[in-house]
Write an enzyme that holds these catalytic residues in place. Sequence first.
Site, PDB file in Angstrom:
ATOM      1  N   ARG A 151     -42.187  16.052  63.639  1.00  0.00           N
ATOM      2  CA  ARG A 151     -41.867  15.299  62.431  1.00  0.00           C
ATOM      3  C   ARG A 151     -43.115  15.286  61.550  1.00  0.00           C
ATOM      4  O   ARG A 151     -44.238  15.337  62.056  1.00  0.00           O
ATOM      5  CB  ARG A 151     -41.457  13.869  62.781  1.00  0.00           C
ATOM      6  CG  ARG A 151     -40.252  13.767  63.720  1.00  0.00           C
ATOM      7  CD  ARG A 151     -40.004  12.309  64.097  1.00  0.00           C
ATOM      8  NE  ARG A 151     -38.835  12.158  64.961  1.00  0.00           N
ATOM      9  CZ  ARG A 151     -38.888  12.178  66.302  1.00  0.00           C
ATOM     10  NH1 ARG A 151     -40.060  12.335  66.911  1.00  0.00           N
ATOM     11  NH2 ARG A 151     -37.792  12.037  67.016  1.00  0.00           N
ATOM     12  N   LYS A 174     -41.549   8.511  67.978  1.00  0.00           N
ATOM     13  CA  LYS A 174     -41.053   7.163  67.709  1.00  0.00           C
ATOM     14  C   LYS A 174     -41.351   6.260  68.895  1.00  0.00           C
ATOM     15  O   LYS A 174     -41.223   6.661  70.043  1.00  0.00           O
ATOM     16  CB  LYS A 174     -39.546   7.209  67.437  1.00  0.00           C
ATOM     17  CG  LYS A 174     -39.190   7.983  66.160  1.00  0.00           C
ATOM     18  CD  LYS A 174     -37.700   7.993  65.900  1.00  0.00           C
ATOM     19  CE  LYS A 174     -37.375   8.708  64.598  1.00  0.00           C
ATOM     20  NZ  LYS A 174     -35.925   8.734  64.316  1.00  0.00           N
ATOM     21  N   HIS A 246     -38.681  18.364  57.317  1.00  0.00           N
ATOM     22  CA  HIS A 246     -37.596  18.310  58.292  1.00  0.00           C
ATOM     23  C   HIS A 246     -36.834  19.632  58.343  1.00  0.00           C
ATOM     24  O   HIS A 246     -36.200  19.936  59.361  1.00  0.00           O
ATOM     25  CB  HIS A 246     -36.652  17.150  57.966  1.00  0.00           C
ATOM     26  CG  HIS A 246     -36.462  16.222  59.121  1.00  0.00           C
ATOM     27  ND1 HIS A 246     -37.495  15.541  59.725  1.00  0.00           N
ATOM     28  CD2 HIS A 246     -35.346  15.881  59.824  1.00  0.00           C
ATOM     29  CE1 HIS A 246     -37.027  14.817  60.724  1.00  0.00           C
ATOM     30  NE2 HIS A 246     -35.733  15.002  60.805  1.00  0.00           N
ATOM     31  N   ARG A 249     -38.404  21.454  61.053  1.00  0.00           N
ATOM     32  CA  ARG A 249     -38.010  20.874  62.352  1.00  0.00           C
ATOM     33  C   ARG A 249     -36.613  21.361  62.740  1.00  0.00           C
ATOM     34  O   ARG A 249     -36.370  21.753  63.888  1.00  0.00           O
ATOM     35  CB  ARG A 249     -38.047  19.350  62.260  1.00  0.00           C
ATOM     36  CG  ARG A 249     -37.661  18.612  63.541  1.00  0.00           C
ATOM     37  CD  ARG A 249     -38.002  17.134  63.373  1.00  0.00           C
ATOM     38  NE  ARG A 249     -37.358  16.280  64.346  1.00  0.00           N
ATOM     39  CZ  ARG A 249     -37.833  16.021  65.570  1.00  0.00           C
ATOM     40  NH1 ARG A 249     -38.947  16.597  65.971  1.00  0.00           N
ATOM     41  NH2 ARG A 249     -37.197  15.196  66.385  1.00  0.00           N
ATOM     42  N   HIS A 272     -36.270  13.838  71.364  1.00  0.00           N
ATOM     43  CA  HIS A 272     -35.028  13.087  71.201  1.00  0.00           C
ATOM     44  C   HIS A 272     -34.785  12.218  72.427  1.00  0.00           C
ATOM     45  O   HIS A 272     -34.921  12.681  73.564  1.00  0.00           O
ATOM     46  CB  HIS A 272     -33.842  14.032  71.026  1.00  0.00           C
ATOM     47  CG  HIS A 272     -33.759  14.650  69.656  1.00  0.00           C
ATOM     48  ND1 HIS A 272     -33.060  15.806  69.404  1.00  0.00           N
ATOM     49  CD2 HIS A 272     -34.291  14.266  68.468  1.00  0.00           C
ATOM     50  CE1 HIS A 272     -33.168  16.103  68.119  1.00  0.00           C
ATOM     51  NE2 HIS A 272     -33.903  15.188  67.535  1.00  0.00           N
ATOM     52  N   TYR A 281     -27.437  20.599  67.120  1.00  0.00           N
ATOM     53  CA  TYR A 281     -27.967  21.904  66.732  1.00  0.00           C
ATOM     54  C   TYR A 281     -27.171  23.052  67.344  1.00  0.00           C
ATOM     55  O   TYR A 281     -27.173  24.163  66.818  1.00  0.00           O
ATOM     56  CB  TYR A 281     -29.429  22.023  67.150  1.00  0.00           C
ATOM     57  CG  TYR A 281     -30.345  21.118  66.370  1.00  0.00           C
ATOM     58  CD1 TYR A 281     -30.801  21.464  65.111  1.00  0.00           C
ATOM     59  CD2 TYR A 281     -30.741  19.893  66.894  1.00  0.00           C
ATOM     60  CE1 TYR A 281     -31.631  20.621  64.394  1.00  0.00           C
ATOM     61  CE2 TYR A 281     -31.565  19.045  66.188  1.00  0.00           C
ATOM     62  CZ  TYR A 281     -32.014  19.422  64.937  1.00  0.00           C
ATOM     63  OH  TYR A 281     -32.831  18.576  64.231  1.00  0.00           O
TER      64      TYR A 281
END
Length: 327
Positions: A151, A174, A246, A249, A272, A281
Amino acid sequence: MTSLADAVSRYLRHVTVERGLSPHTVAAYRRDLALYATFLEQRGVQDPAGVTGADVAEFPTALATRESPLGASSIARVVSSVKGFHRFVAEEGLVDDDVTTTTRPPKLPARLPKAISISQVEALLAATDGDEPTRLRDKALLELLYATGARVSEAVSLNVDDVIEGDVVRLFGKGNKQRIVPLGSYARRAIDAYLVRVRPLFSARGSATPALFLGTRGARVSRQNAWLIIQAAASRAGLPMEVSPHTLRHSFATHLLEGGADVRVVQELLGHASVATTQIYTLVTADALRDAYGQAHPRARWRPGEREARAVDEARATEAGATAPTA
């Protein structure tokens, strides 16, 4: 009685200190709750205990119909922030009940990630060629983004020590969760060239900082700077679509899956929490196969809109399967 402003401040301290959320995420919560507080104050509500279910239910409509209306995805994010706030004040005993338990965010259409082709990525990276200091830095940044799927916030937060011997980089995602991602030879060479030829020059112009990517005045490159760097490279490359951090990414994940990588490996590389997020994806790569099949096979023509509808159905089924309770 706790005022609305005090309750919001307590919640922001909670997500910062106890949950360890990133400054970027906390800033987003602060903006969302400022919108909510303004809405409530206009309705005469001064404290969390005075909020009703009707207030919460009407807030998304207010966001969608104001002078500068928010889109569905932005409204969903704001509503999520509001629900987290009300859950917190209920758990802290500032109110008797969580008035958002029956509130649902607006339903969003399933959207497939936007990736660009390998040749377009190569054109984008080639647009950063050159011996100028900024070009060497820009190449290192873009090569890292595509090589790791980071990110943009993760990339600009990197310190020099996060580039580890053995061609790997340490990313903090995150919730400050750490993951180790391979760099690849192209990215490693670009970063080495930047570290040797450019970073000392930029660093001498500013105060000492461990940041990996520096601006020309010696300060850490910001998220906004990274966006501008990528947009400028896309413009020089003549790419017809909008390209963002992004985009790289998404392209990283799509190209890995097209190359045969296991979805669980891609999940780990992307950071994730749920494999269901990564599986979106797989719909992109399946699209490419369907397109090729539909073009080549005489009895495999898609009716208009059929392929898009099926992709949306598959995305919803995948998400439903990931969230369904287990026996």
